[in-house]
Write a protein that holds these residues in place. Structure first.
Motif, short mmCIF file in Angstrom:
data_model
loop_
_atom_site.label_atom_id
_atom_site.label_comp_id
_atom_site.label_asym_id
_atom_site.label_seq_id
_atom_site.Cartn_x
_atom_site.Cartn_y
_atom_site.Cartn_z
N VAL A 10 4.11 1.43 -2.86
CA VAL A 10 3.23 0.67 -3.73
C VAL A 10 2.45 1.66 -4.58
N LEU A 11 2.64 1.58 -5.88
CA LEU A 11 1.95 2.46 -6.83
C LEU A 11 0.84 1.64 -7.48
N GLY A 12 -0.37 1.80 -6.98
CA GLY A 12 -1.51 1.06 -7.50
C GLY A 12 -2.22 1.84 -8.58
N ILE A 13 -2.47 1.19 -9.72
CA ILE A 13 -3.18 1.82 -10.84
C ILE A 13 -4.44 1.01 -11.11
N ASP A 14 -5.57 1.58 -10.80
CA ASP A 14 -6.84 0.86 -10.95
C ASP A 14 -7.13 0.62 -12.44
N GLY A 15 -7.38 -0.64 -12.79
CA GLY A 15 -7.79 -0.98 -14.15
C GLY A 15 -6.66 -1.18 -15.14
N PHE B 216 6.62 -1.24 -5.88
CA PHE B 216 5.74 -2.18 -6.57
C PHE B 216 4.77 -1.38 -7.43
N VAL B 217 4.59 -1.80 -8.68
CA VAL B 217 3.53 -1.28 -9.54
C VAL B 217 2.52 -2.40 -9.71
N PRO C 210 -4.41 -8.20 -14.24
CA PRO C 210 -3.75 -7.07 -13.59
C PRO C 210 -2.23 -7.13 -13.75
N VAL C 211 -1.59 -6.01 -13.46
CA VAL C 211 -0.15 -5.84 -13.61
C VAL C 211 0.57 -6.13 -12.29
N PHE C 212 1.77 -6.70 -12.40
CA PHE C 212 2.68 -6.79 -11.25
C PHE C 212 4.10 -6.53 -11.72
#
Length: 690
Positions: free
Chosen positions: A11-16, A481-482, A637-639
């Motif tokens: 899981v690649l989480g990008i805040d904002g 997942f992004v 947010p992005v998915f």
């Protein structure tokens, strides 16, 4: 438990990260790696999902990790309401405050080796001692170790042949002439009065706020937001760094100094330690290089800084509160004249390289330092100074993004993690400094909105490069997942003093007659609520609390009158108009019991939940997840999902919510759902499902 459709997950989480901006830039061909993920996977046509509320980092990342709404998991804002005071908050990024189970507890239960990397809100302290679980930080959103390892502030050194004596100007004072050209050095110095006895360490609030003693003890934080000047976007856009004024003169008292070298001195560690600098010529006779040393011996320099290059990963000691630690720093020349007589040199903050406080297991930290390198410091200056954004802020995040990708890639390949849950904060950090400057509004007339719009795109291109580091794992059997917690919008109007997440919002509630501040002898308002005249307060982004007798420490509202008062507050909020535009500034307002439809009801939420109307939103946190702003921005947010078990090059019409992410991960990996999960798997994107 179900049959696994995927064996390994990242899981690649990008805040904002904003879905609308991401989608536009993909369409414009500016984000090639994200396009690769889309071609290999599934998303909605606009790349969006619906985020949790409030649209704030800790509750949204906790929802992503648990599949539960904030009212269920209990992380309902950046801060938690103080149990003793309606005007105070306590720190909330603590897994012990989370009332819902995290997905990584389920993956380790199924024998999947799991890494949780800097996931803010509900990951630290680690939620299990199982050796299959490794956790890195999570106590603050900025960068790894930022909350506990900072030993010294960022600095800009102003050197000139016209100066006679060195001066240290701490960040605790407002720096006149910040960002000015070297020609204004004397003006900077003359405008300052430095108290030689001042201990700048005592003012290092930024270094203590995250996981210091008061945070661990749940100490109260009390901040009053009374005007635009008190808001986070005004404060966050102002630069704050130490200034060192230093004479430049011939290096005549050095050992082994090159011919024609020039020397200067700079002060670190709150001005209490000295480092010595040399400025040297190139073969063409132009001064273009700076070296620094702890002694005046040119053979003992610890860093060489060529003009035009940011040098990072440099270890030098720094001292704070009587303790000296080896620290990692970065350096860059901002300006150096050909004759060496004028210099501006940036020095980053200092991160203690021995601090493994927020790593489980602790030897994971030493493994990273040995095989990847120490945590590189990111800059927190820039804001309204476009040169610092361009030359310092963004390049420092380039280095950090590369380091984080190196770390995660190394750990996957060498420690063989099966499931990785990671978070990167570059977009959100930039957003809090820069986004509001991307539209020309009266508080920021001096900035060029086109310049700041280009900075926004640079941050997204930076993020695309980071995500591209993981594309090869798609070919190695991983599902990726992004995701993001929320987007960031560019405000269209100057926002009202309502919905600010950092403290008690006074102005609108005072205008409506619900909040009253005490006054001093001269009749000026002070930062103290007059509880004898205050029936309700607005605090923590989207919450209003009625000052109820018998429940609250200074309650004056009879419980039998609470319902009627809530009705009046809601009516008054809808009727409140912006004094400049005449438009309504509140989008929705509802009682706690009714806010269950948004997942923000229960004891950790206010008596009333409200949002600011689209058009008056600041960056994020005050409005709905669907809010849109200037320059095609939004808080959506992005998915994106790609890889094993996911349909390729597929677009779904299904509405995707943040609560659905964890159930989908559980379904793909074949592990059980977390106990309190409220979402549902996104079956429509799963390979083999019609």
């Amino acid at each position: 438990m179900t049959n696994a459709r995927a064996k390994k997950m990242i899981v690649l989480g990008i805040d904002g990260m904003d879905a609308k901006t991401t989608h536009r830039m993909v369409e414009e061909g500016k984000l090639p790696h994200i396009k690769r993920f889309l071609e290999a996977g599934s998303s909605r046509s606009g790349l969006e999902m619906l985020g949790a509320h409030p649209t704030i980092t800790p509750p949204c990342w906790t929802t992503l990790a648990t599949g539960a709404y904030p009212g269920t998991h209990g992380i309902t804002d950046y801060w938690r309401q103080s149990p003793d005071s309606l005007d105070a908050v306590v720190y909330n990024m603590d897994s012990r405050n989370c009332k819902a189970e995290q997905i990584w507890n389920c993956t380790i239960e199924d024998k999947l080796k799991t890494l949780v990397w800097h996931w803010p809100g509900c990951s630290w302290p680690a939620t299990s001692t199982n050796p299959l679980l490794s956790v890195v930080d999570g106590t603050q959103p900025g960068s790894v170790n930022m909350g506990v390892a900072q030993m010294d502030w960022e600095k800009i050194i102003y050197g000139s042949g016209d100066l006679d004596t060195p001066k240290f100007i701490p960040h605790t004072e407002k720096a006149a002439g910040v960002g000015c050209n070297i020609t204004n050095l004397k003006e900077v110095v003359s405008s300052k009065k430095l108290n030689e006895d001042e201990d700048a360490d005592d003012e290092d609030e930024m270094m203590e706020i995250w996981w210091g003693d008061e945070s661990r003890k749940g100490g109260e934080i009390r901040t009053y937001v009374k005007s635009l000047e008190d808001t986070e976007m005004m404060i966050g856009a102002k630069v704050a760094y130490d200034i060192v004024m230093t004479p430049i003169k011939p290096a005549d008292d050095w050992e082994n100094a090159p011919a024609d070298a020039l020397q200067f001195e700079l002060m670190i560690s709150a001005g209490k330690e000295v480092r010595y600098g040399l400025i040297t010529k190139n073969a063409a006779g132009k001064y273009d290089t700076v070296t620094l040393s702890r002694t005046k011996n040119a053979n003992e320099t610890f860093v060489t800084i060529p003009e035009g290059e940011m040098v990072s990963g440099i270890i030098d000691d720094a001292t704070k509160n009587g303790e000296t630690k080896p620290c990692c720093r970065s350096y860059k020349i901002l300006e150096l004249s050909d004759d060496g007589q004028t210099l501006r040199l940036w020095i980053s903050n200092a991160l203690d390289t021995t601090n493994d406080m927020l790593w489980q297991p602790k030897d994971l930290y030493q493994e990273i330092v040995k095989n990847v390198g120490p945590v590189p410091p990111v800059s927190l200056i820039g804001g309204e100074d476009a040169e610092l954004v361009d030359q310092i802020f963004l390049p420092s995040w380039d280095i950090y993004c590369q380091w984080q990708a190196d770390c995660i890639e190394y750990l996957i390949e060498h420690d063989h993690f099966d499931a990785v849950f990671s978070h990167l904060h570059n977009v959100d950090c930039a957003g809090h400094q820069l986004w509001h400057l991307a539209k020309t509004l009266y508080p920021w007339k001096a900035t060029d909105e086109k310049v700041y719009q280009s900075f926004i795109e640079r941050v997204y291109i930076q993020t695309d490069a980071y995500l591209g580091r993981f594309c090869h794992f798609l070919d190695e059997g991983y599902t990726i997942f992004v995701v993001s917690d929320h987007g960031l919008l560019v405000g269209q109007n100057v926002p009202p003093i309502l919905g600010e997440y950092g403290g008690l919002n006074v102005q609108v509630m005072a205008d409506l007659g619900y909040t009253t501040l005490k006054k001093d002898a001269a009749g000026n308002e002070i930062d103290e609520v007059d509880w004898t005249k205050t029936t309700a307060v607005q605090i923590r982004s989207n919450y209003i609390y009625v000052n109820v007798k018998g429940r609250d420490a200074h309650g004056i509202v009879d419980p039998k009158d609470q319902y009627e008062l809530e009705d009046k507050i809601i009516s008054d909020l809808y009727n409140y108009r912006d004094p400049v535009t005449g438009k309504r500034v509140v989008g929705i307002a509802m009682r706690n019991k009714d806010a269950a439809i948004l997942g923000v009801s229960g004891p950790e939420c206010g008596d009333i939940f409200f949002t600011v109307e689209e058009g008056f939103n600041c960056l994020h946190g005050d409005g709905l997840t669907t809010a849109e702003g200037y320059f095609g921005t939004s808080t959506l947010p992005v998915f994106i999902a790609a890889g094993q078990g996911v349909k390729t090059d597929f677009t779904t019409d299904r509405v995707i919510r943040q609560v659905d992410v964890t159930p989908t991960i559980a379904t793909l990996l074949g592990v059980r759902m977390p106990a309190q999960a409220e979402g549902a798997p996104i079956y429509q994107i799963l390979a083999g499902v019609d």
